[in-house]
Design a protein around this motif. Structure first.
Motif, PDB file in Angstrom:
ATOM      1  N   THR A  70       0.802  -1.217   0.000  1.00 16.56           N
ATOM      2  CA  THR A  70       0.000   0.000   0.000  1.00 16.56           C
ATOM      3  C   THR A  70       0.838   1.271   0.000  1.00 16.56           C
ATOM      4  N   VAL A  71       1.799   1.353   0.888  1.00 11.18           N
ATOM      5  CA  VAL A  71       2.576   2.582   1.047  1.00 11.18           C
ATOM      6  C   VAL A  71       3.705   2.683   0.025  1.00 11.18           C
ATOM      7  N   PHE A  72       4.290   1.538  -0.332  1.00 12.70           N
ATOM      8  CA  PHE A  72       5.449   1.559  -1.222  1.00 12.70           C
ATOM      9  C   PHE A  72       5.176   0.935  -2.591  1.00 12.70           C
ATOM     10  N   GLY A  73       3.944   0.497  -2.837  1.00 13.32           N
ATOM     11  CA  GLY A  73       3.554   0.028  -4.162  1.00 13.32           C
ATOM     12  C   GLY A  73       4.171  -1.276  -4.612  1.00 13.32           C
ATOM     13  N   GLU A  74       4.573  -2.103  -3.676  1.00 14.47           N
ATOM     14  CA  GLU A  74       5.174  -3.385  -4.045  1.00 14.47           C
ATOM     15  C   GLU A  74       4.096  -4.342  -4.544  1.00 14.47           C
ATOM     16  N   ASN A  75       4.447  -5.120  -5.556  1.00 12.65           N
ATOM     17  CA  ASN A  75       3.567  -6.190  -6.023  1.00 12.65           C
ATOM     18  C   ASN A  75       4.434  -7.309  -6.579  1.00 12.65           C
ATOM     19  N   GLU A  76       3.795  -8.356  -7.052  1.00 18.28           N
ATOM     20  CA  GLU A  76       4.555  -9.510  -7.544  1.00 18.28           C
ATOM     21  C   GLU A  76       5.436  -9.152  -8.737  1.00 18.28           C
ATOM     22  N   GLN A  77       4.971  -8.215  -9.557  1.00 19.18           N
ATOM     23  CA  GLN A  77       5.748  -7.819 -10.733  1.00 19.18           C
ATOM     24  C   GLN A  77       6.928  -6.921 -10.365  1.00 19.18           C
ATOM     25  N   SER A  78       6.807  -6.195  -9.261  1.00 17.86           N
ATOM     26  CA  SER A  78       7.905  -5.315  -8.848  1.00 17.86           C
ATOM     27  C   SER A  78       8.149  -5.457  -7.347  1.00 17.86           C
ATOM     28  N   PRO A  79       8.786  -6.570  -6.960  1.00 20.39           N
ATOM     29  CA  PRO A  79       9.081  -6.755  -5.536  1.00 20.39           C
ATOM     30  C   PRO A  79      10.098  -5.721  -5.065  1.00 20.39           C
ATOM     31  N   SER A  80       9.982  -5.352  -3.812  1.00 20.11           N
ATOM     32  CA  SER A  80      10.856  -4.332  -3.244  1.00 20.11           C
ATOM     33  C   SER A  80      12.244  -4.899  -2.997  1.00 20.11           C
ATOM     34  N   GLU A  81      13.246  -4.108  -3.341  1.00 16.76           N
ATOM     35  CA  GLU A  81      14.619  -4.536  -3.087  1.00 16.76           C
ATOM     36  C   GLU A  81      15.059  -4.174  -1.674  1.00 16.76           C
ATOM     37  N   ASP A  82      14.344  -3.276  -1.039  1.00 17.74           N
ATOM     38  CA  ASP A  82      14.657  -2.858   0.321  1.00 17.74           C
ATOM     39  C   ASP A  82      13.337  -2.777   1.073  1.00 17.74           C
ATOM     40  N   LYS A  83      13.284  -3.375   2.242  1.00 18.02           N
ATOM     41  CA  LYS A  83      12.021  -3.440   2.965  1.00 18.02           C
ATOM     42  C   LYS A  83      12.187  -3.010   4.411  1.00 18.02           C
ATOM     43  N   LEU A  84      11.081  -2.523   4.964  1.00 19.23           N
ATOM     44  CA  LEU A  84      11.032  -2.292   6.398  1.00 19.23           C
ATOM     45  C   LEU A  84      10.867  -3.646   7.074  1.00 19.23           C
ATOM     46  N   THR A  85      11.436  -3.765   8.251  1.00 17.87           N
ATOM     47  CA  THR A  85      11.364  -5.018   8.994  1.00 17.87           C
ATOM     48  C   THR A  85      10.756  -4.767  10.369  1.00 17.87           C
ATOM     49  N   VAL A  86      10.498  -5.835  11.085  1.00 15.99           N
ATOM     50  CA  VAL A  86       9.963  -5.720  12.442  1.00 15.99           C
ATOM     51  C   VAL A  86      10.898  -4.892  13.314  1.00 15.99           C
ATOM     52  N   THR A  87      12.191  -5.081  13.162  1.00 19.45           N
ATOM     53  CA  THR A  87      13.140  -4.328  13.991  1.00 19.45           C
ATOM     54  C   THR A  87      13.109  -2.832  13.674  1.00 19.45           C
ATOM     55  N   ASP A  88      12.738  -2.450  12.460  1.00 17.45           N
ATOM     56  CA  ASP A  88      12.604  -1.029  12.135  1.00 17.45           C
ATOM     57  C   ASP A  88      11.480  -0.385  12.945  1.00 17.45           C
ATOM     58  N   PHE A  89      10.530  -1.192  13.379  1.00 20.02           N
ATOM     59  CA  PHE A  89       9.428  -0.703  14.205  1.00 20.02           C
ATOM     60  C   PHE A  89       9.704  -0.944  15.689  1.00 20.02           C
ATOM     61  N   GLY A  90      10.956  -1.242  15.999  1.00 10.03           N
ATOM     62  CA  GLY A  90      11.348  -1.442  17.390  1.00 10.03           C
ATOM     63  C   GLY A  90      10.861  -2.750  17.975  1.00 10.03           C
ATOM     64  N   GLY A  91      10.469  -3.657  17.124  1.00 13.35           N
ATOM     65  CA  GLY A  91       9.892  -4.901  17.611  1.00 13.35           C
ATOM     66  C   GLY A  91      10.762  -6.109  17.375  1.00 13.35           C
ATOM     67  N   ARG A  92      10.379  -7.129  18.016  1.00 11.35           N
ATOM     68  CA  ARG A  92      10.960  -8.452  17.817  1.00 11.35           C
ATOM     69  C   ARG A  92       9.920  -9.429  18.327  1.00 11.35           C
ATOM     70  N   GLY A  93      10.238 -10.652  18.316  1.00 12.72           N
ATOM     71  CA  GLY A  93       9.292 -11.616  18.856  1.00 12.72           C
ATOM     72  C   GLY A  93       8.500 -12.320  17.782  1.00 12.72           C
ATOM     73  N   ASN A  94       7.392 -12.841  18.200  1.00 11.53           N
ATOM     74  CA  ASN A  94       6.560 -13.702  17.381  1.00 11.53           C
ATOM     75  C   ASN A  94       5.939 -12.936  16.208  1.00 11.53           C
ATOM     76  N   MET A  95       6.215 -13.387  14.993  1.00 10.94           N
ATOM     77  CA  MET A  95       5.680 -12.737  13.793  1.00 10.94           C
ATOM     78  C   MET A  95       4.181 -12.978  13.626  1.00 10.94           C
ATOM     79  N   SER A  96       3.633 -13.934  14.381  1.00 12.61           N
ATOM     80  CA  SER A  96       2.197 -14.195  14.265  1.00 12.61           C
ATOM     81  C   SER A  96       1.386 -13.321  15.221  1.00 12.61           C
ATOM     82  N   GLU A  97       2.056 -12.445  15.962  1.00 12.35           N
ATOM     83  CA  GLU A  97       1.365 -11.490  16.826  1.00 12.35           C
ATOM     84  C   GLU A  97       1.191 -10.168  16.089  1.00 12.35           C
ATOM     85  N   CYS A  98       0.294  -9.340  16.595  1.00  4.83           N
ATOM     86  CA  CYS A  98       0.100  -8.000  16.036  1.00  4.83           C
ATOM     87  C   CYS A  98       1.173  -7.061  16.581  1.00  4.83           C
TER      88      CYS A  98
END
Length: 149
Positions: A70-98
């Motif tokens: 939504t924010v960066f316009g990534e799709n299957e035809q143009s996958p992002s070469e650089d992505k935000l990660t959980v750690t960029d949001f100060g998080g870690r832990g279980n990826m199945s949590e919100c």
């Protein structure tokens, strides 16, 4: 006097000019920016989207996918070469949590890891600006074809 939600011929022409629109983007790197906006506004928009995803019960993994689509316009035809990660949001832990809810005022007023990543990543900057322009394109399209009231 211009009514909210209406455009004048001059404002409509400005909205059609990609270089003018890009000069209003919060993370635009042009020296001749038309509107000076704190870049943290762009980051706060990203965090607001993350908060909305958490409200809908999306996991961290699903939220990151939604952010990139939504924010960066990534799709299957143009996958992002650089992505935000959980750690960029100060998080870690279980990826199945919100993600936790983020205080948008605090995000706006302070530098975050997401801001640091946006400042370092030309790819994320370019894709954010492209999506920013796309919002105006879609507005003009809807206006032209009478889909706006």
């Amino acid at each position: 006097m211009i009514k909210i939600g209406t455009t004048t011929p001059a404002s409509s022409m400005a909205l059609e000019n990609k270089s003018i629109v890009e000069k209003t983007c919060p993370i635009s790197n042009t020296a001749d920016q038309l509107v000076q906006v704190n870049p943290n506004l762009a980051v706060a928009m990203v965090y607001a989207f993350v908060n909305m995803c958490s409200e809908q019960g999306l996991t961290k993994q699903e939220t990151l996918q939604a952010v990139h689509m939504t924010v960066f316009g990534e799709n299957e035809q143009s996958p992002s070469e650089d992505k935000l990660t959980v750690t960029d949001f100060g998080g870690r832990g279980n990826m199945s949590e919100c993600f936790p809810y983020f205080d948008l005022i605090e995000i706006y007023e302070n530098e975050s890891y997401v801001m640091q990543k946006l400042q370092k990543s030309k790819h994320l900057q370019q894709t954010f600006i492209k999506q920013y322009w796309r919002v105006f394109e879609e507005y003009l399209h809807a206006q032209f074809y009478g889909h706006l009231e």
